[in-house]
Scaffold this motif. Structure first.
Motif, PDB file in Angstrom:
ATOM      1  N   GLU A  15     -30.454  -3.590  -5.734  1.00  0.00           N
ATOM      2  CA  GLU A  15     -30.919  -3.298  -4.482  1.00  0.00           C
ATOM      3  C   GLU A  15     -29.885  -2.642  -3.551  1.00  0.00           C
ATOM      4  N   SER A  73     -32.506   2.216   7.164  1.00  0.00           N
ATOM      5  CA  SER A  73     -32.725   0.991   6.424  1.00  0.00           C
ATOM      6  C   SER A  73     -34.015   0.768   5.442  1.00  0.00           C
ATOM      7  N   CYS A  74     -34.354   1.837   4.842  1.00  0.00           N
ATOM      8  CA  CYS A  74     -35.301   2.032   3.697  1.00  0.00           C
ATOM      9  C   CYS A  74     -34.634   1.042   2.486  1.00  0.00           C
ATOM     10  N   LEU A  75     -35.215   0.184   1.938  1.00  0.00           N
ATOM     11  CA  LEU A  75     -34.883  -0.567   0.746  1.00  0.00           C
ATOM     12  C   LEU A  75     -35.081   0.087  -0.574  1.00  0.00           C
ATOM     13  N   THR A 107     -29.666  -0.151   0.426  1.00  0.00           N
ATOM     14  CA  THR A 107     -30.269   0.054   1.650  1.00  0.00           C
ATOM     15  C   THR A 107     -29.915   1.577   1.755  1.00  0.00           C
ATOM     16  N   GLU A 108     -31.154   2.359   2.014  1.00  0.00           N
ATOM     17  CA  GLU A 108     -30.995   3.762   2.150  1.00  0.00           C
ATOM     18  C   GLU A 108     -30.952   4.068   3.675  1.00  0.00           C
TER      19      GLU A 108
END
Length: 211
Positions: free
Chosen positions: A59, A65-67, A61-62
């Motif tokens: 995982e 805060s996009c996961l 974080t883009e």
């Protein structure tokens, strides 16, 4: 979150008459970014853990805060410089919140991730919520024949026929290839389908483009 490609069974399937903008080229830009992140995660993770174990969840974080979740199933094949296939799912959630439906989707998501381990030719799966309600999903596979095995999973059929039509306003499905493998990152579209759901009539419309 996993997205589900098969629409509900209906008596008639109409050609899409309102919004025929499939946005294949625009979606491909996002899918290419996801493939780049997948490759970066592959290279980074392979130096830290035993990548022969399956599945391997990664995982990151883009921006905003996009996961972005990536699941590796057969990561060793992704290193090869041979043509690979992909399916990209893009979906728009219905407005409003339904906690019961959200929980059903989450349960289906968890069950599907476990069952995907047993599908030969499935290499990796990644999902990213670009903005609230707008999900992008990239499935990497050795050939597009793997899609038939995906559709045969009972949980996939339940989610596709019973959950997706209730949860989404539309779904776009792109099929294509990565010539030269993931490292080259030059995806090409072969086919796109756009499904628009009509919740009041329990029906949908579809528009298809061949490239």
């Amino acid at each position: 979150m996993l997205q589900y490609a098969l629409p509900i069974q209906v008596d008639t399937i109409d050609l899409l008459t309102v919004n025929k903008v499939v946005k294949g080229r625009l979606d491909l830009m996002v899918l290419r970014h996801m493939a780049c992140q997948l490759q970066l995660a592959l290279l980074t993770t392979s130096q830290q853990v035993d990548m022969t174990k399956s599945p391997m969840v990664y995982e990151l974080t883009e921006r905003q805060s996009c996961l972005h979740r990536i699941v590796f199933y057969r990561s060793q094949v992704l290193h090869e410089q041979e043509t690979l296939s992909f399916v990209g799912f893009v979906s728009g959630r219905q407005t409003g919140s339904d906690d019961i439906l959200n929980e059903e989707l989450s349960q289906a998501d968890r069950h599907m991730l476990a069952k995907l381990t047993h599908i030969p030719g499935l290499l990796a799966y990644s999902s990213m919520e670009l903005r609230p309600g707008r999900w992008y999903n990239l499935v990497m596979m050795q050939t597009l024949d793997v899609k038939a095995n995906l559709k045969g999973i009972d949980m996939h059929q339940h989610a596709a026929y019973h959950l997706a039509p209730r949860a989404y306003d539309w779904i776009r499905i792109h099929s294509g290839i990565f010539p030269g493998g993931l490292a080259k990152n030059a995806p090409q579209l072969l086919k796109s389908k756009h499904y628009a759901f009509h919740h009041q009539t329990n029906n949908f419309q579809m528009h298809e483009i061949m490239y």
